[in-house]
Design a protein around this motif. Structure first.
Motif, PDB file in Angstrom:
ATOM      1  N   ASN A 100       9.300   3.503   2.462  1.00 23.78           N
ATOM      2  CA  ASN A 100       7.753   3.115   2.534  1.00 23.78           C
ATOM      3  C   ASN A 100       7.425   2.032   1.723  1.00 23.78           C
ATOM      4  O   ASN A 100       6.213   1.914   1.320  1.00 23.78           O
ATOM      5  CB  ASN A 100       7.021   4.436   2.135  1.00 23.78           C
ATOM      6  CG  ASN A 100       7.044   5.515   3.003  1.00 23.78           C
ATOM      7  OD1 ASN A 100       7.654   5.295   4.416  1.00 23.78           O
ATOM      8  ND2 ASN A 100       6.925   6.823   2.758  1.00 23.78           N
ATOM      9  N   ARG A 101       8.048   1.173   1.201  1.00 27.80           N
ATOM     10  CA  ARG A 101       7.828   0.120   0.518  1.00 27.80           C
ATOM     11  C   ARG A 101       6.779  -0.903   1.161  1.00 27.80           C
ATOM     12  O   ARG A 101       6.075  -1.559   0.623  1.00 27.80           O
ATOM     13  CB  ARG A 101       9.089  -0.625   0.315  1.00 27.80           C
ATOM     14  CG  ARG A 101       9.831  -0.043  -0.957  1.00 27.80           C
ATOM     15  CD  ARG A 101      10.867  -1.133  -1.714  1.00 27.80           C
ATOM     16  NE  ARG A 101      10.128  -2.319  -2.095  1.00 27.80           N
ATOM     17  CZ  ARG A 101      10.319  -3.444  -1.817  1.00 27.80           C
ATOM     18  NH1 ARG A 101      11.595  -3.899  -1.180  1.00 27.80           N
ATOM     19  NH2 ARG A 101       9.648  -4.441  -2.314  1.00 27.80           N
ATOM     20  N   TYR A 102       6.921  -0.846   2.590  1.00 27.31           N
ATOM     21  CA  TYR A 102       5.927  -1.727   2.912  1.00 27.31           C
ATOM     22  C   TYR A 102       4.564  -1.155   3.121  1.00 27.31           C
ATOM     23  O   TYR A 102       3.341  -1.669   3.431  1.00 27.31           O
ATOM     24  CB  TYR A 102       6.024  -1.878   4.460  1.00 27.31           C
ATOM     25  CG  TYR A 102       5.880  -0.632   5.485  1.00 27.31           C
ATOM     26  CD1 TYR A 102       4.764  -0.749   6.485  1.00 27.31           C
ATOM     27  CD2 TYR A 102       6.788   0.344   5.625  1.00 27.31           C
ATOM     28  CE1 TYR A 102       4.722   0.416   7.366  1.00 27.31           C
ATOM     29  CE2 TYR A 102       6.790   1.381   6.175  1.00 27.31           C
ATOM     30  CZ  TYR A 102       5.457   1.481   7.008  1.00 27.31           C
ATOM     31  OH  TYR A 102       5.329   2.634   7.903  1.00 27.31           O
ATOM     32  N   ARG A 103       4.253   0.098   2.334  1.00 26.67           N
ATOM     33  CA  ARG A 103       3.047   0.620   2.211  1.00 26.67           C
ATOM     34  C   ARG A 103       2.656   0.822   0.726  1.00 26.67           C
ATOM     35  O   ARG A 103       1.391   0.869   0.473  1.00 26.67           O
ATOM     36  CB  ARG A 103       2.910   2.292   2.736  1.00 26.67           C
ATOM     37  CG  ARG A 103       2.925   2.155   4.027  1.00 26.67           C
ATOM     38  CD  ARG A 103       1.493   1.726   4.731  1.00 26.67           C
ATOM     39  NE  ARG A 103       1.315   1.899   6.297  1.00 26.67           N
ATOM     40  CZ  ARG A 103       0.893   1.112   7.027  1.00 26.67           C
ATOM     41  NH1 ARG A 103       0.713  -0.200   6.666  1.00 26.67           N
ATOM     42  NH2 ARG A 103       0.705   1.644   8.086  1.00 26.67           N
ATOM     43  N   SER A 104       3.383   0.737   0.022  1.00 25.38           N
ATOM     44  CA  SER A 104       3.051   0.788  -1.627  1.00 25.38           C
ATOM     45  C   SER A 104       4.100  -0.145  -2.328  1.00 25.38           C
ATOM     46  O   SER A 104       5.035  -0.162  -2.192  1.00 25.38           O
ATOM     47  CB  SER A 104       3.116   1.902  -1.724  1.00 25.38           C
ATOM     48  OG  SER A 104       3.019   2.103  -3.497  1.00 25.38           O
ATOM     49  N   GLY A 143       3.220  -4.726   0.615  1.00 28.33           N
ATOM     50  CA  GLY A 143       2.194  -3.892   0.881  1.00 28.33           C
ATOM     51  C   GLY A 143       1.765  -3.286  -0.257  1.00 28.33           C
ATOM     52  O   GLY A 143       2.128  -3.490  -1.500  1.00 28.33           O
ATOM     53  N   GLY A 144       0.823  -2.185  -0.314  1.00 28.09           N
ATOM     54  CA  GLY A 144       0.086  -1.884  -1.352  1.00 28.09           C
ATOM     55  C   GLY A 144      -1.233  -1.933  -1.355  1.00 28.09           C
ATOM     56  O   GLY A 144      -2.062  -2.364  -0.357  1.00 28.09           O
ATOM     57  N   ALA A 145      -1.962  -1.721  -2.614  1.00 26.86           N
ATOM     58  CA  ALA A 145      -3.332  -1.854  -2.614  1.00 26.86           C
ATOM     59  C   ALA A 145      -3.562  -2.266  -4.027  1.00 26.86           C
ATOM     60  O   ALA A 145      -3.388  -1.595  -4.937  1.00 26.86           O
ATOM     61  CB  ALA A 145      -4.288  -0.433  -1.882  1.00 26.86           C
ATOM     62  N   VAL A 146      -4.478  -3.328  -3.930  1.00 26.71           N
ATOM     63  CA  VAL A 146      -4.997  -3.556  -5.370  1.00 26.71           C
ATOM     64  C   VAL A 146      -6.540  -3.300  -5.286  1.00 26.71           C
ATOM     65  O   VAL A 146      -7.259  -3.779  -4.868  1.00 26.71           O
ATOM     66  CB  VAL A 146      -4.944  -5.299  -5.720  1.00 26.71           C
ATOM     67  CG1 VAL A 146      -5.445  -5.540  -6.872  1.00 26.71           C
ATOM     68  CG2 VAL A 146      -3.441  -5.593  -5.426  1.00 26.71           C
ATOM     69  N   GLU A 179      -5.361  -5.709   0.223  1.00 29.83           N
ATOM     70  CA  GLU A 179      -4.371  -5.209   0.721  1.00 29.83           C
ATOM     71  C   GLU A 179      -3.479  -6.448   0.650  1.00 29.83           C
ATOM     72  O   GLU A 179      -3.410  -7.293   1.730  1.00 29.83           O
ATOM     73  CB  GLU A 179      -4.181  -4.507   2.134  1.00 29.83           C
ATOM     74  CG  GLU A 179      -2.924  -4.010   2.296  1.00 29.83           C
ATOM     75  CD  GLU A 179      -2.925  -3.341   3.652  1.00 29.83           C
ATOM     76  OE1 GLU A 179      -3.796  -3.586   4.791  1.00 29.83           O
ATOM     77  OE2 GLU A 179      -2.182  -2.467   4.080  1.00 29.83           O
ATOM     78  N   PRO A 180      -2.280  -6.632  -0.056  1.00 28.48           N
ATOM     79  CA  PRO A 180      -1.268  -7.598   0.122  1.00 28.48           C
ATOM     80  C   PRO A 180      -0.460  -7.520   1.455  1.00 28.48           C
ATOM     81  O   PRO A 180      -0.108  -6.443   1.550  1.00 28.48           O
ATOM     82  CB  PRO A 180      -0.738  -7.637  -1.218  1.00 28.48           C
ATOM     83  CG  PRO A 180      -0.566  -6.175  -1.600  1.00 28.48           C
ATOM     84  CD  PRO A 180      -1.896  -5.729  -1.265  1.00 28.48           C
ATOM     85  N   LYS A 181      -0.328  -8.734   1.918  1.00 25.77           N
ATOM     86  CA  LYS A 181       0.428  -8.700   3.168  1.00 25.77           C
ATOM     87  C   LYS A 181       1.737  -9.309   2.779  1.00 25.77           C
ATOM     88  O   LYS A 181       2.805  -8.931   3.140  1.00 25.77           O
ATOM     89  CB  LYS A 181      -0.104  -9.504   4.288  1.00 25.77           C
ATOM     90  CG  LYS A 181      -1.525  -8.769   4.813  1.00 25.77           C
ATOM     91  CD  LYS A 181      -0.841  -8.057   6.131  1.00 25.77           C
ATOM     92  CE  LYS A 181      -1.933  -7.006   6.441  1.00 25.77           C
ATOM     93  NZ  LYS A 181      -3.470  -7.428   6.613  1.00 25.77           N
TER      94      LYS A 181
END
Lengths: 399, 368
Positions: free
Chosen positions: A187-191, A261-264, A277-279
């Motif tokens: 799930n690295r592309y999500r977080s 991925g992830g969320a700041v 959300e970084p792409k």
């Protein structure tokens, strides 16, 4: 006579061919216990072990570690005593615990306990508890696992905050915790709180290189799991020395591995939530050497979208507003980086950010000089950083 | 018919000769090559060493071709007495034969050892026995039989090998290969020696050239025969170091196998590729074993001017016994290093001397 002999020989060969079909030392898969997960804890004898020891069933050993293996599929009917907590549904796995001081000996003890011997070809996850890794070096704990020719070097290694065997149990019916943990790393592309998976072979190469490293930390509560932060292992001892929390890991991810991925999340001046959300991101650790002075400069740039904005009344996503938000996100990322650098340099005094790699590649001669005591050297090296965030879109809604 | 005179129909084409050299070179070495080289050089630059040693091998191959083409249609064992006289010729022949026997045994032993992965529990004699008997059957067919089989084996191994090793690109990290020449050129030079054992194989030209239909093209066959293994070794070493890093592979007994074991591919028919690699690689080990067994038996038969077949049978137990001499795997590896050293002198140095002597003593025909 000769012809007769030849005939007999031919028959003998033909018969032996018929009798020898199949493999020499084949084992039917139904007769094996395939284990997919392995948890290593400090010695904690199970009730069963305490029970049998009262009856004198023991062999010379020190109780140093408890190994829990997760076996699938279970023997139907009798295997549910230690399985999941859901009593009605047939569990899809069983966990077996044994204690001892040699992993291979413990594994062989299973042969005394179940008719189907263990087979390690499909081991997916090894979880080692921080408590055990604090006492013994990972090199000692993993020695057998790395030598064994059944266990594949592609097996994932995790560290658990509390007991490792807890992370191999679940209350969800039909779930096999080991497979579930192995799937989480995808799930690295999500977080960006997930570090790139550390397989056995990577662990081995990191241990051999002598640099400090991280292992993903798994936290368990109420039979449910979460990846949270990472355990820090010191390069000189290969022992667990502490943890980076999720926030640190986010900071580390910006320069140490690619963020996909992830969320700041941060707060605007008026106090409402905004989230980016970084792409993709690009980072560079640039080592600089002047005489005997080493320093690093980190360059991070990222592209992504504004995915949440709690401003009320809504502010239209104008160019100007975007630039303003970019500044806020940059500030947040700067804070994350600052915190993780502080932890690395001043709290734990280890380099787990890959600075050593960059120095080795760019200045091999300097690296050879400082590599012996790198972690100490690193903790007093000045590091500067600059962050450049770009909001390239704002989703389907633009106000 | 066999033995003394090289019969007319037992001939091989230029490409078959090249294939024979390739198959001989690609042997057990590839499974350990990345480790032995990194152990010696302690740098990820060992791929440069491969290029250098490939060039060296090409040069020694050229010398061998030069030497052999002075004696058209004759193998080393046949033309040696002409150059040096009987006594010395005998000595050199026996050395060369022992070398072929030793390499043959070495391959057998390595195969028995890797059986640990593929056929755990099967006694090594059972693996080795079938292997050797089939080899024996093949060798009795003569050189054209051997090379026809190699022509079938080679494309299979190359295709599967390339697929398998390129799939490892998912764990490939270019940083493991950097910095290039970070510690200078000296470690690169240190890496040359261990790679030489893996490059042994060109010496089969001492024998094979005599059977070539078109002996003028021997150089072509040699160049093709050396280049392909160099490329394969280059890819292997780069992928293994890129995948495992030099720290990671230094402690692995079979680094190339461990590279295959370090990733799983989902979605393809196979998830795991180490068995595939081992299976195709056993074919390569088989070809190295048969070609050396053949060369050794041929050596005896031509030295004593006797029939070829009995020697093939006689060498079988000898090879087996040599293969079982090393007590443990470390001894096997040490033995391998030793053969590498011997091969450098025997096939790098001796042919050069022989070439000079034959030119000085005006033996053999001048190649046109």
């Amino acid at each position: 006579m000769k012809r007769y002999l030849l005939f007999v020989l031919r028959i003998a060969v033909a018969v032996s061919l018929v009798l020898n079909t199949g493999c020499w030392s084949s084992n039917e898969i139904e007769d094996l216990s395939v284990y997919v997960g392995l948890a290593l804890d400090v010695a904690q004898e199970s009730k069963f072990e305490q029970g049998i020891e009262k009856q004198g069933a023991s062999y010379p050993k020190h109780n140093m570690l408890t190994a829990t293996v997760q076996i699938v599929p279970p023997v139907t009917g009798k295997g549910q005593k230690q399985g999941g907590t859901s009593s009605e549904q047939a569990t899809t796995y069983i966990n077996e615990k044994l204690t001892g001081d040699s992993l291979i000996q413990i594994f062989r003890q299973f042969a005394l306990r179940r008719d189907r011997p263990l087979i390690g070809h499909h081991l997916k996850v090894i979880v080692v508890s921080s408590e055990l890794a604090k006492r013994y070096s990972l090199e000692q704990i993993f020695d057998f696992v790395l030598r064994d020719n059944d266990i594949r070097p592609s097996c994932l290694v995790l560290v658990s905050h509390r007991n490792a065997f807890e992370s191999l149990s679940t209350s969800e019916p039909g779930e096999i915790p080991a497979i579930y943990l192995a799937g989480l790393v995808k799930n690295r592309y999500r977080s960006n709180k997930i570090i790139p998976p550390v397989s056995l072979i990577k662990l081995d190469s990191r241990m051999q290189s002598g640099s400090s490293f991280l292992l993903q930390n798994v936290i368990t509560s109420e039979n449910e799991h979460k990846f949270s932060g990472a355990g820090i292992f010191k390069g000189s001892t290969k022992k667990w020395i502490g943890e980076l929390n999720e926030f640190d890991l986010e900071g580390l991810s910006w320069f140490s591995f690619d963020v996909i991925g992830g969320a700041v999340k941060t707060y605007a001046h008026e106090g409402y939530t905004i989230t980016y959300e970084p792409k993709r991101s690009n980072s560079k650790i640039i080592p600089k050497v002047q005489g005997d002075d080493i320093s690093f400069h980190i360059k991070v740039s990222s592209e992504g979208s504004l995915m949440e904005d709690w401003s009320f009344p809504e502010i239209p996503s104008s160019e100007e507003y975007m630039r303003e938000l970019e500044k806020l996100f940059e500030k947040q990322v700067n804070k994350q980086i600052q915190q993780v650098l502080y932890k690395m340099q001043h709290v734990y005094r280890v380099d787990v950010g890959g600075f050593n790699e960059q120095l080795r590649i760019k200045y091999p001669k300097v690296w050879n000089r400082v590599k012996e005591d790198w972690d100490e050297t690193f903790s007093s090296i000045p590091i500067t950083y600059e962050v450049d965030m770009n909001i390239t879109d704002f989703g389907s809604s633009n106000d | 018919m066999s033995g003394t005179s090289n019969s007319q129909k037992d001939q091989i084409t230029t490409s078959q000769t090249a294939v024979m050299v390739i198959n001989y070179m690609l042997g057990a070495g590839i499974l350990t090559l990345p480790r032995t080289m990194v152990e010696a050089a302690k740098t990820p630059d060992v791929w440069i060493s491969i290029l250098i040693s490939g060039t060296i091998i090409l040069a020694s191959g050229w010398i061998i071709v030069k030497l052999c083409s002075r004696f058209q249609g004759q193998t080393l064992f046949q033309f040696l007495p002409e150059i040096t006289g009987r006594a010395i010729a005998m000595l050199i022949s026996i050395l060369v034969i022992s070398y072929f026997l030793a390499i043959s045994a070495f391959e057998i032993r390595i195969m028995a050892e890797t059986g640990f992965y593929l056929l755990e529990g099967t006694p090594s004699w059972a693996i080795v026995m079938t292997f050797m008997w089939i080899g024996l059957y093949l060798i009795l067919g003569g050189v054209s039989c051997l090379s026809r089989l190699y022509e079938i084996i080679l494309p299979i191994t190359l295709v599967f090998f390339l697929i398998a090793i390129l799939l490892s690109s998912r764990i490939f990290d270019i940083d493991h290969l950097r910095p290039v020449l970070g510690s200078g050129i000296t470690p690169v030079l240190k890496g040359i020696k261990p790679s030489l054992l893996s490059f042994t194989g060109y010496e089969i030209m001492l024998v094979a050239l005599a059977y070539m239909k078109n002996q003028g093209k021997a150089n072509k066959a040699m160049i093709a025969g050396v280049t392909v293994p160099v490329v394969i070794y280059l890819i292997t070493v780069i992928m293994v170091i890129g995948g495992l890093s030099i720290n990671g592979l230094e402690k692995r007994t079979w680094p190339t196998l461990d590279l295959m074991r370090s990733f799983e591919v989902q979605g393809l028919i196979f998830e795991r590729f180490e068995s595939l690699l081992l299976v195709i690689w056993i074919m390569q080990i088989f070809s190295t074993f048969t070609v050396t067994h053949y060369a050794a038996s041929l050596g005896w038969s031509q030295m004593f001017n006797r029939n070829f077949r009995p020697f093939v049978f006689a060498m079988l137990p000898v090879i087996y016994l040599i293969a079982m001499v090393p007590k443990d795997i470390n001894q096997v590896f040490n033995l391998g290093d030793m053969f590498g050293n011997v091969s450098v002198y025997l096939f790098g140095g001796v042919p050069l001397i022989l070439l000079f002597v034959s030119i000085l003593r005006k033996k053999g025909a001048k190649p046109e």
